[in-house]
Motif scaffolding. Structure first.
Motif, PDB file in Angstrom:
ATOM      1  N   THR A  21     -25.717  23.642 -63.484  1.00 52.67           N
ATOM      2  CA  THR A  21     -25.634  23.789 -62.370  1.00 52.67           C
ATOM      3  C   THR A  21     -24.489  22.400 -61.893  1.00 52.67           C
ATOM      4  O   THR A  21     -23.811  22.466 -61.099  1.00 52.67           O
ATOM      5  CB  THR A  21     -26.331  23.304 -61.875  1.00 52.67           C
ATOM      6  OG1 THR A  21     -27.602  22.321 -61.971  1.00 52.67           O
ATOM      7  CG2 THR A  21     -27.564  24.215 -62.240  1.00 52.67           C
ATOM      8  N   GLY A  22     -24.531  21.258 -63.092  1.00 53.70           N
ATOM      9  CA  GLY A  22     -23.604  20.612 -62.416  1.00 53.70           C
ATOM     10  C   GLY A  22     -22.870  19.952 -64.133  1.00 53.70           C
ATOM     11  O   GLY A  22     -21.803  20.770 -64.647  1.00 53.70           O
ATOM     12  N   ARG A  23     -22.597  19.045 -64.572  1.00 55.43           N
ATOM     13  CA  ARG A  23     -21.851  18.803 -66.165  1.00 55.43           C
ATOM     14  C   ARG A  23     -22.637  19.397 -66.984  1.00 55.43           C
ATOM     15  O   ARG A  23     -24.008  19.263 -67.696  1.00 55.43           O
ATOM     16  CB  ARG A  23     -21.374  17.798 -65.999  1.00 55.43           C
ATOM     17  CG  ARG A  23     -20.614  16.590 -65.724  1.00 55.43           C
ATOM     18  CD  ARG A  23     -20.785  15.461 -65.638  1.00 55.43           C
ATOM     19  NE  ARG A  23     -21.599  14.347 -65.923  1.00 55.43           N
ATOM     20  CZ  ARG A  23     -22.215  13.981 -65.563  1.00 55.43           C
ATOM     21  NH1 ARG A  23     -21.486  13.712 -63.919  1.00 55.43           N
ATOM     22  NH2 ARG A  23     -23.455  13.180 -65.544  1.00 55.43           N
ATOM     23  N   ALA A  24     -22.043  20.713 -67.312  1.00 56.03           N
ATOM     24  CA  ALA A  24     -23.013  21.460 -68.137  1.00 56.03           C
ATOM     25  C   ALA A  24     -22.948  20.722 -69.996  1.00 56.03           C
ATOM     26  O   ALA A  24     -22.202  20.948 -70.206  1.00 56.03           O
ATOM     27  CB  ALA A  24     -22.606  22.953 -68.643  1.00 56.03           C
ATOM     28  N   ASP A  25     -24.238  21.016 -70.631  1.00 59.10           N
ATOM     29  CA  ASP A  25     -24.066  20.593 -71.634  1.00 59.10           C
ATOM     30  C   ASP A  25     -24.093  21.306 -73.187  1.00 59.10           C
ATOM     31  O   ASP A  25     -24.755  22.689 -72.651  1.00 59.10           O
ATOM     32  CB  ASP A  25     -25.302  19.557 -72.728  1.00 59.10           C
ATOM     33  CG  ASP A  25     -25.647  18.248 -71.752  1.00 59.10           C
ATOM     34  OD1 ASP A  25     -25.046  17.869 -71.430  1.00 59.10           O
ATOM     35  OD2 ASP A  25     -27.479  18.122 -71.978  1.00 59.10           O
ATOM     36  N   LYS A  26     -22.344  21.336 -74.332  1.00 58.02           N
ATOM     37  CA  LYS A  26     -22.629  22.568 -74.722  1.00 58.02           C
ATOM     38  C   LYS A  26     -22.392  23.925 -74.522  1.00 58.02           C
ATOM     39  O   LYS A  26     -23.208  24.576 -74.789  1.00 58.02           O
ATOM     40  CB  LYS A  26     -23.820  22.258 -76.154  1.00 58.02           C
ATOM     41  CG  LYS A  26     -24.033  21.291 -76.569  1.00 58.02           C
ATOM     42  CD  LYS A  26     -25.367  21.525 -77.366  1.00 58.02           C
ATOM     43  CE  LYS A  26     -25.743  20.032 -78.087  1.00 58.02           C
ATOM     44  NZ  LYS A  26     -26.896  20.057 -78.830  1.00 58.02           N
ATOM     45  N   MET A  27     -20.450  24.053 -73.409  1.00 62.54           N
ATOM     46  CA  MET A  27     -21.323  24.800 -72.881  1.00 62.54           C
ATOM     47  C   MET A  27     -19.963  25.735 -73.582  1.00 62.54           C
ATOM     48  O   MET A  27     -18.654  24.674 -73.427  1.00 62.54           O
ATOM     49  CB  MET A  27     -20.950  24.703 -71.145  1.00 62.54           C
ATOM     50  CG  MET A  27     -20.792  26.484 -70.775  1.00 62.54           C
ATOM     51  SD  MET A  27     -20.601  26.177 -68.430  1.00 62.54           S
ATOM     52  CE  MET A  27     -22.219  26.663 -68.488  1.00 62.54           C
ATOM     53  N   LEU A  28     -19.874  27.530 -73.379  1.00 62.14           N
ATOM     54  CA  LEU A  28     -18.693  27.479 -73.565  1.00 62.14           C
ATOM     55  C   LEU A  28     -18.255  28.649 -72.418  1.00 62.14           C
ATOM     56  O   LEU A  28     -19.169  29.301 -72.015  1.00 62.14           O
ATOM     57  CB  LEU A  28     -19.163  29.009 -75.010  1.00 62.14           C
ATOM     58  CG  LEU A  28     -17.376  29.904 -74.616  1.00 62.14           C
ATOM     59  CD1 LEU A  28     -16.184  29.135 -75.572  1.00 62.14           C
ATOM     60  CD2 LEU A  28     -17.754  30.777 -76.269  1.00 62.14           C
ATOM     61  N   LEU A  45      -8.200  24.963 -73.500  1.00 63.92           N
ATOM     62  CA  LEU A  45      -7.349  25.620 -74.016  1.00 63.92           C
ATOM     63  C   LEU A  45      -6.702  26.796 -72.736  1.00 63.92           C
ATOM     64  O   LEU A  45      -7.324  27.777 -72.221  1.00 63.92           O
ATOM     65  CB  LEU A  45      -7.023  26.873 -75.590  1.00 63.92           C
ATOM     66  CG  LEU A  45      -5.816  27.814 -75.488  1.00 63.92           C
ATOM     67  CD1 LEU A  45      -4.942  27.136 -75.893  1.00 63.92           C
ATOM     68  CD2 LEU A  45      -6.109  28.685 -76.612  1.00 63.92           C
ATOM     69  N   THR A  46      -5.166  27.195 -71.922  1.00 59.92           N
ATOM     70  CA  THR A  46      -4.923  27.997 -70.669  1.00 59.92           C
ATOM     71  C   THR A  46      -3.584  28.620 -70.786  1.00 59.92           C
ATOM     72  O   THR A  46      -2.782  27.579 -71.851  1.00 59.92           O
ATOM     73  CB  THR A  46      -5.068  26.451 -70.038  1.00 59.92           C
ATOM     74  OG1 THR A  46      -6.029  25.894 -69.619  1.00 59.92           O
ATOM     75  CG2 THR A  46      -4.457  27.254 -69.020  1.00 59.92           C
ATOM     76  N   HIS A  47      -3.544  29.626 -70.781  1.00 57.24           N
ATOM     77  CA  HIS A  47      -2.441  30.056 -70.283  1.00 57.24           C
ATOM     78  C   HIS A  47      -2.709  31.018 -69.372  1.00 57.24           C
ATOM     79  O   HIS A  47      -3.228  31.365 -68.444  1.00 57.24           O
ATOM     80  CB  HIS A  47      -2.795  31.194 -71.641  1.00 57.24           C
ATOM     81  CG  HIS A  47      -2.128  32.526 -72.247  1.00 57.24           C
ATOM     82  ND1 HIS A  47      -1.147  33.127 -70.353  1.00 57.24           N
ATOM     83  CD2 HIS A  47      -0.473  32.482 -72.551  1.00 57.24           C
ATOM     84  CE1 HIS A  47      -0.280  33.665 -71.516  1.00 57.24           C
ATOM     85  NE2 HIS A  47       0.485  33.010 -72.437  1.00 57.24           N
ATOM     86  N   ASP A  48      -1.544  31.058 -68.566  1.00 59.03           N
ATOM     87  CA  ASP A  48      -0.688  31.551 -66.968  1.00 59.03           C
ATOM     88  C   ASP A  48      -1.643  32.869 -67.608  1.00 59.03           C
ATOM     89  O   ASP A  48      -2.211  33.348 -66.020  1.00 59.03           O
ATOM     90  CB  ASP A  48       0.463  31.547 -66.894  1.00 59.03           C
ATOM     91  CG  ASP A  48       1.006  29.738 -66.500  1.00 59.03           C
ATOM     92  OD1 ASP A  48      -0.363  29.261 -66.263  1.00 59.03           O
ATOM     93  OD2 ASP A  48       2.109  29.721 -66.897  1.00 59.03           O
ATOM     94  N   GLN A  49      -1.403  33.868 -68.210  1.00 62.56           N
ATOM     95  CA  GLN A  49      -1.708  34.962 -67.853  1.00 62.56           C
ATOM     96  C   GLN A  49      -3.052  35.818 -68.472  1.00 62.56           C
ATOM     97  O   GLN A  49      -4.176  35.657 -67.381  1.00 62.56           O
ATOM     98  CB  GLN A  49      -1.286  36.078 -68.423  1.00 62.56           C
ATOM     99  CG  GLN A  49       0.035  35.492 -66.861  1.00 62.56           C
ATOM    100  CD  GLN A  49       1.174  34.936 -67.439  1.00 62.56           C
ATOM    101  OE1 GLN A  49       1.700  34.606 -68.250  1.00 62.56           O
ATOM    102  NE2 GLN A  49       1.888  34.912 -65.827  1.00 62.56           N
ATOM    103  N   LEU A  50      -3.859  34.491 -69.525  1.00 62.92           N
ATOM    104  CA  LEU A  50      -4.640  34.420 -70.313  1.00 62.92           C
ATOM    105  C   LEU A  50      -6.158  34.618 -69.855  1.00 62.92           C
ATOM    106  O   LEU A  50      -7.212  34.654 -69.537  1.00 62.92           O
ATOM    107  CB  LEU A  50      -4.197  34.624 -71.620  1.00 62.92           C
ATOM    108  CG  LEU A  50      -3.440  35.967 -72.509  1.00 62.92           C
ATOM    109  CD1 LEU A  50      -3.551  35.456 -73.448  1.00 62.92           C
ATOM    110  CD2 LEU A  50      -3.943  37.080 -72.263  1.00 62.92           C
ATOM    111  N   GLY A  51      -5.767  32.955 -69.139  1.00 63.30           N
ATOM    112  CA  GLY A  51      -6.600  32.446 -67.598  1.00 63.30           C
ATOM    113  C   GLY A  51      -7.572  30.740 -68.969  1.00 63.30           C
ATOM    114  O   GLY A  51      -5.960  30.536 -69.931  1.00 63.30           O
ATOM    115  N   ARG A  52      -8.194  29.674 -68.986  1.00 61.20           N
ATOM    116  CA  ARG A  52      -8.196  29.759 -69.317  1.00 61.20           C
ATOM    117  C   ARG A  52     -10.043  29.428 -69.901  1.00 61.20           C
ATOM    118  O   ARG A  52     -10.842  29.560 -70.186  1.00 61.20           O
ATOM    119  CB  ARG A  52      -8.419  28.392 -68.539  1.00 61.20           C
ATOM    120  CG  ARG A  52      -8.964  26.650 -69.084  1.00 61.20           C
ATOM    121  CD  ARG A  52      -8.662  25.531 -67.667  1.00 61.20           C
ATOM    122  NE  ARG A  52      -9.717  24.394 -68.319  1.00 61.20           N
ATOM    123  CZ  ARG A  52      -9.190  23.384 -68.911  1.00 61.20           C
ATOM    124  NH1 ARG A  52      -7.536  24.312 -69.606  1.00 61.20           N
ATOM    125  NH2 ARG A  52      -9.801  22.142 -69.874  1.00 61.20           N
ATOM    126  N   ALA A  53     -10.086  28.453 -71.417  1.00 67.31           N
ATOM    127  CA  ALA A  53     -10.955  28.562 -72.280  1.00 67.31           C
ATOM    128  C   ALA A  53     -11.570  27.041 -72.404  1.00 67.31           C
ATOM    129  O   ALA A  53     -11.140  26.169 -73.005  1.00 67.31           O
ATOM    130  CB  ALA A  53     -11.167  29.153 -73.307  1.00 67.31           C
TER     131      ALA A  53
END
Length: 346
Positions: A142-149, A98-106
């Protein structure tokens, strides 16, 4: 001061550069991307054979939610098309963002970690690049992270440059399994990381920190920890590109199959792309460390590679490389490697 997430967030993180857009209507897009490759591999100590370089296929979707929010989803699978069997596809990425120009990306799911935003600046060539970040990268993020938020955002300061940062969290994960009354595997506690980068005049300086506790079955708990700094200049594949990485790690890297209690990792990359798209590359990597805090320091790997890449078309790239194995410490038997191949982007 203008606050914004990086303008290319969704383009970089949810779609392939050469993805084929199959649908774009009423704020919804869907595309397919990836690449396939084939190369001839050889080495001093091994036979010449046919191989690949990280082939994959991915599906990407975005949806405009209104009020400045955009949702996106990605699924990506590694392709095993040289050998038959049940493992033709294995998961590389799978997340919702989910991305917003001001609020960032999760982002939630298996994804490229914020740590990699800083550490991956030298991970550019098709053939040989910095391997040390992939030592158990899914679990340690450190690269493709499993199960990350993860969460990313940034600030732009006009001619004074731009600041970007990212945070990542992986929850507790028990990977232990029991077969024939034998238990193997590792149990991980919560793992966290943070990354920050500052860019100005074509140069970027970054720092990232990563830590978390883990325990082998029957062993006491240990802490994995990494401090990593990187610097880069230019854009890879467009004229001069320079990058350097240094990491100070604990329980992050391996020597063979043995975990290093302490290690230092170094990576340097220099490339120059001519106007005809021929990209000439030299890169160097070294990892040294101790199996225990009281043991003698050893060299885990030390390599120097000369490489070249050429775009016959925007989607069809030829590449060749020769990697010198410089790790002859303690009478190690070195094994220089070479390859020549081609990659086609879907």
């Amino acid at each position: 001061m203008k606050k914004t997430i990086l303008a290319a967030a969704i383009a970089t993180l949810s779609t392939s550069v050469y993805a084929v857009e199959l649908y774009n209507q009423e704020g919804t897009t869907f595309s397919i991307g990836g690449h396939v490759s084939a190369n001839l591999n050889g080495s001093e100590q091994g036979d010449t054979d046919i191989g690949t370089n990280s082939p994959r296929i991915n599906f990407n979707a975005t949806q405009d939610l209104g009020n400045g929010f955009t949702a996106d989803a990605k699924g990506e699978w590694a392709l095993n098309y040289l050998d038959g069997g049940d493992n033709a596809f294995t998961t590389r990425l799978g997340y919702v963002g989910l991305t917003h120009d001001q609020l960032g990306r999760a982002v939630v799911g298996t994804q490229w970690a914020p740590y990699y935003d800083v550490a991956g600046v030298a991970d550019m060539p098709i053939a040989y690049a910095n391997d040390f970040i992939y030592d158990n990268h899914g679990a340690l993020g450190t690269g493709r992270a499993d199960k990350m938020l993860s969460y990313r955002n940034g600030f732009e300061f006009g001619e004074a440059g731009a600041l970007s940062f990212g945070l990542g969290w992986q929850g507790a994960n028990d990977e232990r399994t029991t077969e024939d009354n034998q238990t193997t595997g590792i149990k991980y506690d919560d793992r966290i990381q943070a990354a920050v980068s500052y860019s100005i005049a074509g140069a970027t300086l970054g720092y990232t920190y990563n830590t978390g506790d883990f325990a082998d079955f029957g062993a006491s708990k240990s802490t994995a920890e990494s401090h990593l700094v990187s610097v880069k200049y230019g854009t890879y594949g467009k004229g001069l590109y320079l990058a350097g990485v240094y990491a100070d790690n604990e329980n992050m890297n391996n020597i063979g199959t043995t975990l290093l209690a302490e290690s230092n990792a170094y990576e340097a990359l220099a490339s120059y792309a001519l106007d005809n798209s021929l990209n000439l590359i030299v890169n160097y990597e070294m990892v040294e460390g101790k199996v225990s805090k009281f043991s003698q320091k050893e060299t885990a790997r030390e390599e120097l590679a000369l490489q070249a890449e050429y775009n016959f078309t925007p989607k069809f790239v030829g590449y060749t490389a020769y990697q010198f194995d410089l790790n002859d410490a303690n009478n190690n038997q070195t094994d220089d490697k070479w390859l020549i191949g081609a990659r086609y982007y879907l």
